[in-house]
Design a protein around this motif. Sequence first.
Motif, PDB file in Angstrom:
ATOM      1  N   PHE A 113      11.162  -1.328  16.446  1.00  0.00           N
ATOM      2  CA  PHE A 113      11.244  -1.574  15.009  1.00  0.00           C
ATOM      3  C   PHE A 113      12.566  -1.062  14.445  1.00  0.00           C
ATOM      4  N   LEU A 114      12.954   0.149  14.818  1.00  0.00           N
ATOM      5  CA  LEU A 114      14.199   0.717  14.318  1.00  0.00           C
ATOM      6  C   LEU A 114      15.404  -0.106  14.768  1.00  0.00           C
ATOM      7  N   GLY A 115      15.466  -0.448  16.052  1.00  0.00           N
ATOM      8  CA  GLY A 115      16.593  -1.235  16.549  1.00  0.00           C
ATOM      9  C   GLY A 115      16.693  -2.589  15.885  1.00  0.00           C
ATOM     10  N   THR A 116      15.546  -3.221  15.646  1.00  0.00           N
ATOM     11  CA  THR A 116      15.526  -4.531  14.998  1.00  0.00           C
ATOM     12  C   THR A 116      15.929  -4.429  13.530  1.00  0.00           C
TER      13      THR A 116
ATOM     14  N   ILE B 208      11.187  -9.930  19.802  1.00  0.00           N
ATOM     15  CA  ILE B 208       9.872  -9.898  20.450  1.00  0.00           C
ATOM     16  C   ILE B 208      10.010  -9.713  21.956  1.00  0.00           C
ATOM     17  N   LEU B 209      10.951 -10.456  22.563  1.00  0.00           N
ATOM     18  CA  LEU B 209      11.136 -10.353  24.013  1.00  0.00           C
ATOM     19  C   LEU B 209      11.626  -8.961  24.405  1.00  0.00           C
ATOM     20  N   ALA B 210      12.527  -8.400  23.610  1.00  0.00           N
ATOM     21  CA  ALA B 210      13.017  -7.047  23.892  1.00  0.00           C
ATOM     22  C   ALA B 210      11.876  -6.038  23.795  1.00  0.00           C
TER      23      ALA B 210
ATOM     24  N   GLY C  28      14.583   7.106  24.234  1.00  0.00           N
ATOM     25  CA  GLY C  28      14.933   7.410  22.860  1.00  0.00           C
ATOM     26  C   GLY C  28      16.145   6.635  22.394  1.00  0.00           C
ATOM     27  N   MET C  29      17.274   6.884  23.037  1.00  0.00           N
ATOM     28  CA  MET C  29      18.514   6.215  22.649  1.00  0.00           C
ATOM     29  C   MET C  29      18.585   4.761  23.117  1.00  0.00           C
TER      30      MET C  29
ATOM     31  N   THR D 163      17.687  -2.853  21.850  1.00  0.00           N
ATOM     32  CA  THR D 163      17.103  -3.802  20.903  1.00  0.00           C
ATOM     33  C   THR D 163      18.155  -4.288  19.909  1.00  0.00           C
ATOM     34  N   TYR D 164      19.012  -3.384  19.503  1.00  0.00           N
ATOM     35  CA  TYR D 164      20.102  -3.742  18.585  1.00  0.00           C
ATOM     36  C   TYR D 164      21.089  -4.688  19.269  1.00  0.00           C
ATOM     37  N   PHE D 165      21.465  -4.374  20.508  1.00  0.00           N
ATOM     38  CA  PHE D 165      22.491  -5.155  21.211  1.00  0.00           C
ATOM     39  C   PHE D 165      22.039  -6.582  21.490  1.00  0.00           C
ATOM     40  N   VAL D 166      20.793  -6.772  21.892  1.00  0.00           N
ATOM     41  CA  VAL D 166      20.349  -8.120  22.262  1.00  0.00           C
ATOM     42  C   VAL D 166      20.313  -9.053  21.059  1.00  0.00           C
TER      43      VAL D 166
END
Length: 296
Positions: A23-26, A41-43, A152-153, A159-162
């Motif tokens: 959730f945070l990365g997205t 979703i896939l990540a 954690g990291m 998730t952010y990168f993808v």
Amino acid sequence: MKLKVWFLETRPQFLLLSVALAFLGTCMAWYDGAFHLGHAILAFIGLLLCHISVNVLNDYYDYKSGIDLKTRRTPFSGGSGFLPAASLKPEHVLWFGLACFLLAVPIGIYFVLVSGWLLLPLLLMAAICILLYTPLLTKLGWPEWSPGIGLGMLPVLGTYFVQTGEYTIPAVVASIASGILVHNLLLLKEFPDAEADKTAGRKTLPITMGLRGASLVYSTLTGIVYLWIIAWVAAGLMPIFCLIALLTLPFAVRAIRGALRYQDESKLMPAMANNVLAILLTLLLLGIGYILARIF
């Protein structure tokens, strides 16, 4: 009944962490204008498989080393209990953990192909943390860095990168806060198992530093998380709405108080509960902070 046992073997109550991390990365990706629902979703599915793999493999190795036969299970530590109770066979648990990891591999390969090869080092580090954490890293001293980074990291950054195809300094800043939180999640959970872990040759912080030293490390790092958020909001690398994560401070203070009174189990168990709440809610509130910053 057997299906229920396998489901519980994944320790689903701990998988909420993967939800909060994804959730945070997205939310960070959406804040930067790069939201991709399918990739999000896939990540998350890949992260969930990896998290299940870690939980199951940890259960297997703890049983094989004899630790699970010496620990007293609590809602937050001590394993699932299915292997000591002979509800599942050790070899089946091992293959289940490895199968979950292998199912995540094609997802990782897909993202490397579509999002960029810079994701590959992140995935390799994650694989090391998954496969070597219990059998090797826990015996090298200060193993808590592994879940801090691996669970954690890296999930937040991945998730952010993808979805964005890049790493940014603000994303790294947010992921470090997440890493410290997950580091502390594992650290406090190790307190009740310190004596049993020692018999298997583990060198966790409660063993190498003693419970007093480990409680001070836990308390200091917990405080650093909140100072980290405040400092980077002030520096402009995190949106001001992320300060809503400070609402979890009462949980963190209760967790610290209980950790410092580790000799009293009636204080330690509530501290572990407050620790979980502080970590999950801080991650969720940080994500909401990014949403609010994008809206307003």
